[in-house]
Write a protein that holds these residues in place. Structure first.
Motif, PDB file in Angstrom:
ATOM      1  N   ARG A  70       0.829  -1.202   0.000  1.00 42.50           N
ATOM      2  CA  ARG A  70       0.000   0.000   0.000  1.00 42.50           C
ATOM      3  C   ARG A  70       0.866   1.257   0.000  1.00 42.50           C
ATOM      4  O   ARG A  70       0.579   2.218  -0.725  1.00 42.50           O
ATOM      5  N   GLU A  71       1.948   1.242   0.771  1.00 42.78           N
ATOM      6  CA  GLU A  71       2.827   2.407   0.797  1.00 42.78           C
ATOM      7  C   GLU A  71       3.569   2.583  -0.518  1.00 42.78           C
ATOM      8  O   GLU A  71       3.813   3.716  -0.959  1.00 42.78           O
ATOM      9  N   ARG A  92       1.264   4.325  -2.719  1.00 42.65           N
ATOM     10  CA  ARG A  92       1.128   5.744  -2.344  1.00 42.65           C
ATOM     11  C   ARG A  92       2.252   6.584  -2.952  1.00 42.65           C
ATOM     12  O   ARG A  92       2.051   7.735  -3.311  1.00 42.65           O
ATOM     13  N   ASP A  93       3.449   6.013  -3.018  1.00 39.84           N
ATOM     14  CA  ASP A  93       4.604   6.760  -3.505  1.00 39.84           C
ATOM     15  C   ASP A  93       5.375   5.900  -4.506  1.00 39.84           C
ATOM     16  O   ASP A  93       6.334   5.221  -4.150  1.00 39.84           O
TER      17      ASP A  93
END
Length: 255
Positions: free
Chosen positions: A240-241, A244-245
C-alpha cells in the motif's frame, strides 16, 4: 507480481511473491510510513534502528517526519551513534536504542514513538488488558517501565529504561511512550500495530465497562509468538505504501 493487480495465485504465494525483495533502507522507510498511518505520528518524535550484519545500524533521520523521509534520507550509525553515512543527524533519543542493542543481541529492529493510545496507558501507569485476537497478534511480552528520570537522549536515562525493561519485547515507558523490539521489520510492524490496537480497544472497552480478557491459555499462546508469523500482513501494508509513492520503486531489488 504487479503492485496494483493482485492475482489469484496470491492465495498460494510465498511472502517473497507477495512483496518484491526490498533494500534494507526501503524496509525501514516503509516501516516508518506504515506505522505513521497506524498512529505512530507524534510530529518529529520517534526513532527506528535496524542492526546490520556488520553491527552498524540504519536509522531514520532527525528533522524529517516519518511519512516524508525516503530511503535516500536513511542514515547509518555506529554503536556510539556516530553518523557513518547520510546527510542528516541521528534522532535525539537514539541512546535508548544503542543501550538496548548493547544489552540485547536478539533484537535486530527497535522502534520508539509516542502513539496516542499506547502513551495514554503509559501515562496511566497500567498495562491494558488483552481483549481480542487482533490485539494479540504481535506476541511477545509487554511490561510497564515505571521510571522516568528525564529524556532518553541522556545515556544514563536510556540505560535505566533498558535495564528496567529486561528481556521483555515491548514496553510502555512511564511519562514517555512505547518501545517495540523484534527479530526483524515484520515482527516490529506486527507488534506495533497490535499494541496500539490493544491499547485503543482496551480503553474503549473500559469506558463501556467490564471488559472480558482473553482466556489465560489463549493469551499465553499468543505471547509465545515472535511476531513474524502473520505472513502477508506486513507485505500488504508495504505494498500500500509503495502504491502511495511510486517513486520508491527504484529501491526495489527486483526493479
Amino acid at each position: 507480481m504487479p503492485l496494483d493487480s493482485p492475482s489469484s495465485a496470491a492465495f498460494t504465494a510465498t511472502p517473497e511473491q507477495l512483496l518484491p525483495d526490498l533494500d534494507p533502507r526501503l524496509e525501514l522507510t516503509l516501516l516508518a510510513r506504515t506505522l505513521w498511518h497506524e498512529g505512530y505520528n507524534d510530529h518529529l518524535a520517534g526513532h527506528i534502528t535496524y542492526r546490520l550484519d556488520d553491527d552498524t545500524y540504519l536509522c531514520n533521520p532527525w528533522y524529517l517526519l516519518w511519512d516524508e523521509f525516503t530511503p535516500d534520507d536513511v542514515i547509518r550509525i555506529d554503536a556510539d551513534g556516530k553518523v557513518l553515512d547520510g546527510r542528516w543527524p541521528a534522532p535525539l533519543g537514539i541512546p535508548l536504542h544503542l543501550e538496548l542493542h548493547r544489552a540485547r543481541d536478539d533484537v535486530r529492529v527497535a522502534m520508539h514513538n509516542h502513539p496516542r493510545w499506547g502513551t495514554v496507558w503509559a501515562d496511566a501507569g497500567r498495562i491494558p488488558p488483552l481483549l481480542d485476537q487482533s490485539s494479540a497478534l504481535g506476541g511477545g511480552r509487554l511490561v510497564f517501565v515505571d521510571e522516568y528520570a528525564g529524556p532518553v537522549d541522556q545515556a544514563e536515562n536510556a540505560r535505566a529504561a533498558v535495564d528496567a525493561m529486561g528481556d521483555a519485547d515491548i514496553a510502555l515507558l512511564a511519562g514517555h511512550g512505547v518501545f517495540v523490539t523484534g527479530n526483524g521489520i515484520r515482527a516490529v510492524h506486527q507488534r506495533a500495530v497490535a499494541l496500539e490496537q490493544r491499547c485503543r480497544n482496551a480503553w474503549h472497552a473500559e469506558v463501556l465497562g467490564k471488559p472480558v480478557e482473553l482466556p489465560e491459555q489463549v493469551r499465553a499462546r499468543f505471547a509465545a509468538s515472535k511476531g513474524d508469523g502473520f505472513r502477508g500482513f506486513w507485505e500488504a501494508m508495504a505494498r500500500r505504501e509503495l502504491r502511495r509513492d511510486p517513486a520508491l520503486a527504484r529501491w526495489l531489488r527486483t526493479a
